[in-house]
Design a protein around this motif. Structure first.
Motif, short mmCIF file in Angstrom:
data_model
loop_
_atom_site.label_atom_id
_atom_site.label_comp_id
_atom_site.label_asym_id
_atom_site.label_seq_id
_atom_site.Cartn_x
_atom_site.Cartn_y
_atom_site.Cartn_z
N ALA A 114 11.66 20.05 -8.27
CA ALA A 114 10.87 21.05 -9.00
C ALA A 114 10.13 20.47 -10.20
CB ALA A 114 11.81 22.17 -9.47
N LEU A 115 10.45 19.24 -10.60
CA LEU A 115 9.87 18.64 -11.80
C LEU A 115 9.14 17.35 -11.45
CD1 LEU A 115 12.99 19.01 -14.13
CD2 LEU A 115 10.95 20.45 -14.14
N PRO A 116 8.20 16.91 -12.29
CA PRO A 116 7.60 15.59 -12.07
C PRO A 116 8.67 14.52 -12.14
CG PRO A 116 6.99 16.49 -14.23
CD PRO A 116 7.66 17.59 -13.49
N ILE A 117 8.59 13.55 -11.22
CA ILE A 117 9.67 12.58 -11.08
C ILE A 117 9.14 11.18 -10.80
CG2 ILE A 117 9.99 13.10 -8.61
CD1 ILE A 117 13.02 12.67 -9.06
N HIS A 118 9.72 10.18 -11.47
CA HIS A 118 9.55 8.75 -11.17
C HIS A 118 8.13 8.22 -11.40
CE1 HIS A 118 13.62 8.56 -10.03
NE2 HIS A 118 13.52 8.93 -8.77
N GLY A 119 7.36 8.89 -12.25
CA GLY A 119 6.05 8.35 -12.56
C GLY A 119 5.04 8.55 -11.46
N SER A 120 4.01 7.70 -11.46
CA SER A 120 2.92 7.86 -10.49
C SER A 120 2.67 6.62 -9.65
CB SER A 120 1.61 8.22 -11.24
OG SER A 120 1.26 7.19 -12.16
N ALA A 121 3.24 5.47 -10.03
CA ALA A 121 2.94 4.23 -9.32
C ALA A 121 3.46 4.22 -7.89
CB ALA A 121 3.51 3.04 -10.09
N TRP A 122 4.58 4.92 -7.64
CA TRP A 122 5.17 4.91 -6.31
C TRP A 122 4.35 5.70 -5.29
CZ3 TRP A 122 7.76 9.31 -3.96
CH2 TRP A 122 7.80 10.44 -4.76
N GLN A 123 3.37 6.45 -5.78
CA GLN A 123 2.53 7.25 -4.89
C GLN A 123 1.11 6.71 -4.79
OE1 GLN A 123 3.47 11.04 -6.88
NE2 GLN A 123 4.58 11.65 -5.04
N GLN A 124 0.92 5.44 -5.15
CA GLN A 124 -0.40 4.82 -5.09
C GLN A 124 -0.32 3.47 -4.38
OE1 GLN A 124 -2.88 5.34 -8.79
NE2 GLN A 124 -0.91 5.92 -9.69
N HIS B 250 0.81 -1.21 0.00
CA HIS B 250 0.00 0.00 0.00
C HIS B 250 0.85 1.28 0.00
CE1 HIS B 250 -3.00 -3.01 1.15
NE2 HIS B 250 -3.87 -2.18 0.61
N ILE B 251 2.17 1.10 0.07
CA ILE B 251 3.07 2.25 -0.07
C ILE B 251 3.83 2.07 -1.39
CG2 ILE B 251 4.85 3.66 1.01
CD1 ILE B 251 4.16 2.46 3.67
N GLY B 252 3.12 2.28 -2.47
CA GLY B 252 3.75 2.26 -3.78
C GLY B 252 4.27 0.92 -4.24
N GLY B 253 3.76 -0.19 -3.68
CA GLY B 253 4.27 -1.50 -4.06
C GLY B 253 5.70 -1.73 -3.63
N SER B 254 6.13 -1.03 -2.58
CA SER B 254 7.54 -0.95 -2.22
C SER B 254 8.05 -2.15 -1.42
CB SER B 254 7.79 0.31 -1.38
OG SER B 254 7.43 1.46 -2.09
N ILE B 255 9.37 -2.26 -1.40
CA ILE B 255 10.07 -3.15 -0.46
C ILE B 255 10.36 -2.36 0.80
CG2 ILE B 255 12.16 -4.48 -0.04
CD1 ILE B 255 12.34 -4.99 -3.04
N ALA B 256 9.98 -2.91 1.95
CA ALA B 256 10.30 -2.29 3.23
C ALA B 256 11.67 -2.73 3.73
CB ALA B 256 9.23 -2.61 4.26
N SER B 257 12.02 -4.01 3.47
CA SER B 257 13.34 -4.50 3.88
C SER B 257 13.66 -5.80 3.18
CB SER B 257 13.42 -4.70 5.41
OG SER B 257 12.55 -5.75 5.81
N TRP B 258 14.96 -6.05 3.03
CA TRP B 258 15.48 -7.34 2.58
C TRP B 258 16.72 -7.60 3.43
CZ3 TRP B 258 18.92 -8.52 -2.17
CH2 TRP B 258 19.03 -9.91 -2.34
N GLN B 259 16.72 -8.70 4.16
CA GLN B 259 17.79 -8.91 5.12
C GLN B 259 18.16 -10.38 5.22
OE1 GLN B 259 14.51 -7.70 8.09
NE2 GLN B 259 16.18 -8.43 9.38
N VAL B 260 19.36 -10.62 5.74
CA VAL B 260 19.83 -11.97 6.01
C VAL B 260 19.13 -12.47 7.28
CG1 VAL B 260 21.85 -13.42 6.45
CG2 VAL B 260 22.04 -11.41 4.96
N ILE B 261 18.54 -13.64 7.23
CA ILE B 261 17.77 -14.15 8.37
C ILE B 261 18.67 -14.40 9.58
CG2 ILE B 261 16.39 -16.09 9.22
CD1 ILE B 261 15.20 -16.32 6.41
N ALA B 262 19.82 -15.03 9.36
CA ALA B 262 20.67 -15.45 10.48
C ALA B 262 21.24 -14.28 11.26
CB ALA B 262 21.80 -16.34 9.98
N SER B 263 21.54 -13.17 10.57
CA SER B 263 22.23 -12.05 11.22
C SER B 263 21.41 -10.77 11.28
CB SER B 263 23.53 -11.76 10.48
OG SER B 263 23.25 -11.35 9.14
N ASP B 264 20.27 -10.73 10.60
CA ASP B 264 19.47 -9.52 10.44
C ASP B 264 20.20 -8.42 9.67
OD1 ASP B 264 17.22 -10.50 11.74
OD2 ASP B 264 17.91 -9.84 13.71
#
Length: 289
Positions: free
Chosen positions: A88-98, A20-34
């Motif tokens: 100052a300019l439109p940037i990175h499309g619109s999907a990241w804000q939906q 719900h935040i632009g289809g984003s990744i919140a984190s990617w981490q190593v399980i054993a060590s975080d």
């Protein structure tokens, strides 16, 4: 704000998504060590609801900045407004804000989709897969507007940066930019921006597009104990963003240079009519050092 997160695991790494935040990744981490493999999203970043505060987000239906107040299609002018208070300019499309919808979610796979009306009608799909320490991202856009439009795609990962972070990515030229971040001149690579060999990130600010990329990159993190081997598809360009005195940098696979809508020949863009699609992919393999 309340955030619904999805989690994928492959035994080695864990991926957390914020659809719900632009289809984003919140984190990617190593399980054993975080150990974070992408910039870790803080609770404050998640509560902001801003994709550019998280670990990675999709760039649809274009990457980076567009000048001129919009762009021309074959039979229609697409007007654009700035969409980020810091730029100052439109940037990175619109999907990241939906908000994106979750179509499918299993232990190692998630499929998200978005039906957008801004700045024109399009359907986008994101597929995230984890397997054996490899994160695969597939991004697809299908044009739905009656007026044909130029499309470009990209991904915007934020990566940890230390004093010894090194990058290798084979390219031929780089675009210099003006004060608004729009390209002015395509030049040979300066020595400290020549990532054809594995070198340290530059100390001076870098926020530029590199051309003729072969789609492969190596990100070496000796201080953090790992490397990422990257492969991109349909991405002959890459952007490198290194803000001074920050603990992150960005390496962005993209289909086109900045402001390609106003460059001769629309390099890297695809003119899509209703029902036609474009795709971009990225695979990042975690390797312990």
């Amino acid at each position: 704000m309340s955030v619904n997160l999805l989690t994928l695991e492959d035994g080695l790494t864990r991926l957390t998504l914020a659809p719900h935040i632009g289809g984003s990744i919140a984190s990617w981490q190593v399980i054993a060590s975080d150990q974070p493999l992408l910039r870790a999203s803080t609770a404050q970043a998640l509560s902001s609801g801003l994709a550019n505060q998280l670990a990675c987000y999709p760039l649809v239906p274009w990457s980076n900045r567009i000048g001129g107040g919009g762009f021309d299609g074959p039979d229609h002018w697409f007007a654009l407004e700035p969409n980020n208070p810091a730029v100052a300019l439109p940037i990175h499309g619109s999907a990241w804000q939906q908000a994106w919808d979750v179509v499918e979610h299993t232990a190692q796979y998630a499929c998200l989709q978005l039906d957008s009306r801004l700045p024109f009608a399009y359907h986008a799909q994101l597929r995230y897969t984890l397997q054996g320490g490899q994160l695969s991202i597939e991004l697809c856009v299908t044009h739905q507007d009656e007026h044909a439009a130029w499309h470009g795609l990209g991904l915007h990962p934020y990566l940890p940066r230390t004093a010894h972070t090194h990058l290798q990515a084979k390219t031929s030229h780089v675009w210099l930019c003006d004060g608004l971040g729009l390209p002015t001149e395509r030049v040979r690579l300066p020595v400290d921006w020549d990532f054809n060999q594995l070198i340290a990130l530059p100390h001076r600010r870098l926020d530029n597009c590199f051309t003729d990329w072969d789609g492969r990159a190596l990100i070496s993190q000796p201080d953090l104990g790992y490397a990422l081997e990257c492969r991109a598809s349909n991405s002959p360009y890459c952007l490198v963003y290194c803000p001074p005195d920050e603990d992150f940098f960005c390496f962005e696979p993209v289909s086109h240079p900045v402001n390609a809508h106003h460059l001769p020949g629309h390099p890297g863009l695809q003119l899509l009519h209703k029902g036609q699609s474009a795709r971009l992919g990225l695979h990042m393999q975690y390797r312990p050092l």
